[in-house]
Design a protein around this motif. Structure first.
Motif, PDB file in Angstrom:
ATOM      1  N   LEU A 238      -7.321   0.730 -12.877  1.00 37.23           N
ATOM      2  CA  LEU A 238      -6.821   1.979 -12.338  1.00 37.23           C
ATOM      3  C   LEU A 238      -7.740   3.113 -12.757  1.00 37.23           C
ATOM      4  O   LEU A 238      -8.445   3.028 -13.748  1.00 37.23           O
ATOM      5  CB  LEU A 238      -5.408   2.254 -12.873  1.00 37.23           C
ATOM      6  CG  LEU A 238      -4.312   1.272 -12.457  1.00 37.23           C
ATOM      7  CD1 LEU A 238      -3.033   1.569 -13.226  1.00 37.23           C
ATOM      8  CD2 LEU A 238      -4.061   1.365 -10.966  1.00 37.23           C
ATOM      9  N   VAL A 239      -7.725   4.167 -11.988  1.00 47.75           N
ATOM     10  CA  VAL A 239      -8.487   5.364 -12.346  1.00 47.75           C
ATOM     11  C   VAL A 239      -7.555   6.569 -12.296  1.00 47.75           C
ATOM     12  O   VAL A 239      -6.600   6.581 -11.519  1.00 47.75           O
ATOM     13  CB  VAL A 239      -9.700   5.600 -11.406  1.00 47.75           C
ATOM     14  CG1 VAL A 239     -10.713   4.491 -11.575  1.00 47.75           C
ATOM     15  CG2 VAL A 239      -9.238   5.682  -9.953  1.00 47.75           C
ATOM     16  N   PRO A 240      -7.793   7.589 -13.115  1.00 42.32           N
ATOM     17  CA  PRO A 240      -6.950   8.783 -13.061  1.00 42.32           C
ATOM     18  C   PRO A 240      -7.144   9.503 -11.718  1.00 42.32           C
ATOM     19  O   PRO A 240      -8.220   9.470 -11.130  1.00 42.32           O
ATOM     20  CB  PRO A 240      -7.477   9.642 -14.214  1.00 42.32           C
ATOM     21  CG  PRO A 240      -8.323   8.750 -15.033  1.00 42.32           C
ATOM     22  CD  PRO A 240      -8.825   7.687 -14.142  1.00 42.32           C
ATOM     23  N   LEU A 241      -6.086  10.152 -11.266  1.00 30.49           N
ATOM     24  CA  LEU A 241      -6.145  10.888 -10.009  1.00 30.49           C
ATOM     25  C   LEU A 241      -5.858  12.358 -10.280  1.00 30.49           C
ATOM     26  O   LEU A 241      -4.767  12.723 -10.732  1.00 30.49           O
ATOM     27  CB  LEU A 241      -5.118  10.329  -9.020  1.00 30.49           C
ATOM     28  CG  LEU A 241      -5.054  11.033  -7.651  1.00 30.49           C
ATOM     29  CD1 LEU A 241      -6.381  10.904  -6.914  1.00 30.49           C
ATOM     30  CD2 LEU A 241      -3.927  10.450  -6.812  1.00 30.49           C
ATOM     31  N   VAL A 242      -6.840  13.200 -10.065  1.00 30.25           N
ATOM     32  CA  VAL A 242      -6.717  14.647 -10.191  1.00 30.25           C
ATOM     33  C   VAL A 242      -6.811  15.210  -8.772  1.00 30.25           C
ATOM     34  O   VAL A 242      -7.780  14.967  -8.074  1.00 30.25           O
ATOM     35  CB  VAL A 242      -7.831  15.232 -11.082  1.00 30.25           C
ATOM     36  CG1 VAL A 242      -7.704  16.746 -11.187  1.00 30.25           C
ATOM     37  CG2 VAL A 242      -7.798  14.593 -12.463  1.00 30.25           C
ATOM     38  N   PHE A 243      -5.800  15.966  -8.338  1.00 28.62           N
ATOM     39  CA  PHE A 243      -5.781  16.331  -6.920  1.00 28.62           C
ATOM     40  C   PHE A 243      -5.105  17.676  -6.673  1.00 28.62           C
ATOM     41  O   PHE A 243      -4.309  18.162  -7.480  1.00 28.62           O
ATOM     42  CB  PHE A 243      -5.062  15.240  -6.104  1.00 28.62           C
ATOM     43  CG  PHE A 243      -3.586  15.127  -6.389  1.00 28.62           C
ATOM     44  CD1 PHE A 243      -2.643  15.743  -5.594  1.00 28.62           C
ATOM     45  CD2 PHE A 243      -3.141  14.375  -7.468  1.00 28.62           C
ATOM     46  CE1 PHE A 243      -1.295  15.633  -5.862  1.00 28.62           C
ATOM     47  CE2 PHE A 243      -1.778  14.255  -7.747  1.00 28.62           C
ATOM     48  CZ  PHE A 243      -0.858  14.897  -6.934  1.00 28.62           C
ATOM     49  N   SER A 244      -5.469  18.255  -5.535  1.00 21.80           N
ATOM     50  CA  SER A 244      -4.853  19.470  -5.030  1.00 21.80           C
ATOM     51  C   SER A 244      -4.204  19.162  -3.695  1.00 21.80           C
ATOM     52  O   SER A 244      -4.726  18.371  -2.904  1.00 21.80           O
ATOM     53  CB  SER A 244      -5.917  20.569  -4.851  1.00 21.80           C
ATOM     54  OG  SER A 244      -5.479  21.555  -3.940  1.00 21.80           O
ATOM     55  N   ALA A 245      -3.069  19.818  -3.431  1.00 18.90           N
ATOM     56  CA  ALA A 245      -2.403  19.627  -2.138  1.00 18.90           C
ATOM     57  C   ALA A 245      -3.160  20.324  -1.011  1.00 18.90           C
ATOM     58  O   ALA A 245      -2.911  20.072   0.162  1.00 18.90           O
ATOM     59  CB  ALA A 245      -0.969  20.164  -2.211  1.00 18.90           C
ATOM     60  N   GLY A 246      -4.098  21.222  -1.358  1.00 24.14           N
ATOM     61  CA  GLY A 246      -4.870  21.904  -0.346  1.00 24.14           C
ATOM     62  C   GLY A 246      -4.090  23.017   0.336  1.00 24.14           C
ATOM     63  O   GLY A 246      -3.075  23.494  -0.168  1.00 24.14           O
ATOM     64  N   PRO A 247      -4.517  23.433   1.524  1.00 26.53           N
ATOM     65  CA  PRO A 247      -3.871  24.566   2.195  1.00 26.53           C
ATOM     66  C   PRO A 247      -2.470  24.263   2.647  1.00 26.53           C
ATOM     67  O   PRO A 247      -1.715  25.189   2.936  1.00 26.53           O
ATOM     68  CB  PRO A 247      -4.792  24.850   3.379  1.00 26.53           C
ATOM     69  CG  PRO A 247      -5.480  23.555   3.642  1.00 26.53           C
ATOM     70  CD  PRO A 247      -5.654  22.916   2.300  1.00 26.53           C
TER      71      PRO A 247
END
Length: 247
Positions: A238-247
């Motif tokens: 597994l890899v960490p997930l760093v994310f933005s929901a965006g507009p």
């Protein structure tokens, strides 16, 4: 002669004036040009926000990913006298527990001061005192002082990992002031995307494997690197997930 001059002046004025149709045409043209200009500016702003968000996430990932990978060689204390297969399972379990505590993605992963200090052999820290690392102690103090909620828990934990995890002491120096804020005013900041919203974090994101080129749900060909003896038959990397929901 005077009458002819007056007629000439009137005809010149008539030629200089706009008709109602011409005036409406000009208004429509100006409106169309204005809307195109505003749409172009909006697109530029949107791309600028996207670029800012991607830049912030790259900087976060530059710290989170090496920290995550470091658990492959992290030492944990395993009870002596266990058979090798049992010892391998116990080591895997303890490594995963340590990762949960040192890389929390929810405030529920962070212990209370009472839990952290407990010496009860039936409690987590009482049975495994090696889990009382400096990072976990720091997180426990932050949770106790701020009493944060889980509304933005993953984003707040992400900022806390970079600022207090101890893996990269100067990590926050790479971020601008407009990349960090406290949207819910609970005393625990978050990293913000280009739209001024917290950037979220999943330590383990198994559901992301269907869309990822770097994380495949394949225990055979991409087995969990924390499990070199493959004691967990279903474990995959597994890899960490760093994310933005965006507009």
């Amino acid at each position: 002669m005077q009458q002819h001059h007056a007629i000439t002046v009137q005809s010149r004025l008539a030629r200089r004036a706009f008709t109602l149709v011409e005036l409406m045409d000009m208004i429509m043209i100006i409106a169309i040009l204005s809307s195109l200009t505003l749409a172009g500016l909006s697109g530029v702003r949107q791309r600028a926000r996207e670029d800012k968000t991607k830049s912030t996430i790259r900087k976060i990932d530059a710290v989170i990913r090496p920290m995550y990978d470091s658990y492959r060689t992290r030492r944990v204390q395993v009870p002596s006298g266990l058979a090798p297969p049992v010892a391998a399972v116990e080591k895997l379990v303890r490594l995963r527990r340590l990762m949960v505590l040192e890389m929390p993605d929810s405030w529920s992963d962070v212990p209370t001061p009472a839990e952290f200090a407990s010496t009860d052999p039936n409690s987590l820290f009482g049975a495994q005192p090696g889990l009382r690392t400096a990072a976990v102690r720091s997180y426990t103090f932050t949770k106790a002082m701020a009493s944060p909620s889980d509304m933005y828990g993953s984003a707040e934990c992400l900022h806390m990992i970079l600022s207090a995890g101890g893996f990269e002491p100067d990590a926050l120096e790479f971020f601008r002031p407009d990349e960090i804020g406290d949207i819910d005013k609970d005393g625990v900041p978050e990293f913000w995307d280009g739209w001024g919203r917290p950037i979220a974090f999943f330590r383990w994101a198994p559901g992301f494997s269907d869309y990822s080129l770097v994380q495949q749900a394949d225990p055979l060909n991409a087995h969990d690197p924390l499990d070199p003896w493959k004691r967990d038959a279903n474990g995959y990397a597994l890899v960490p997930l760093v994310f933005s929901a965006g507009p």
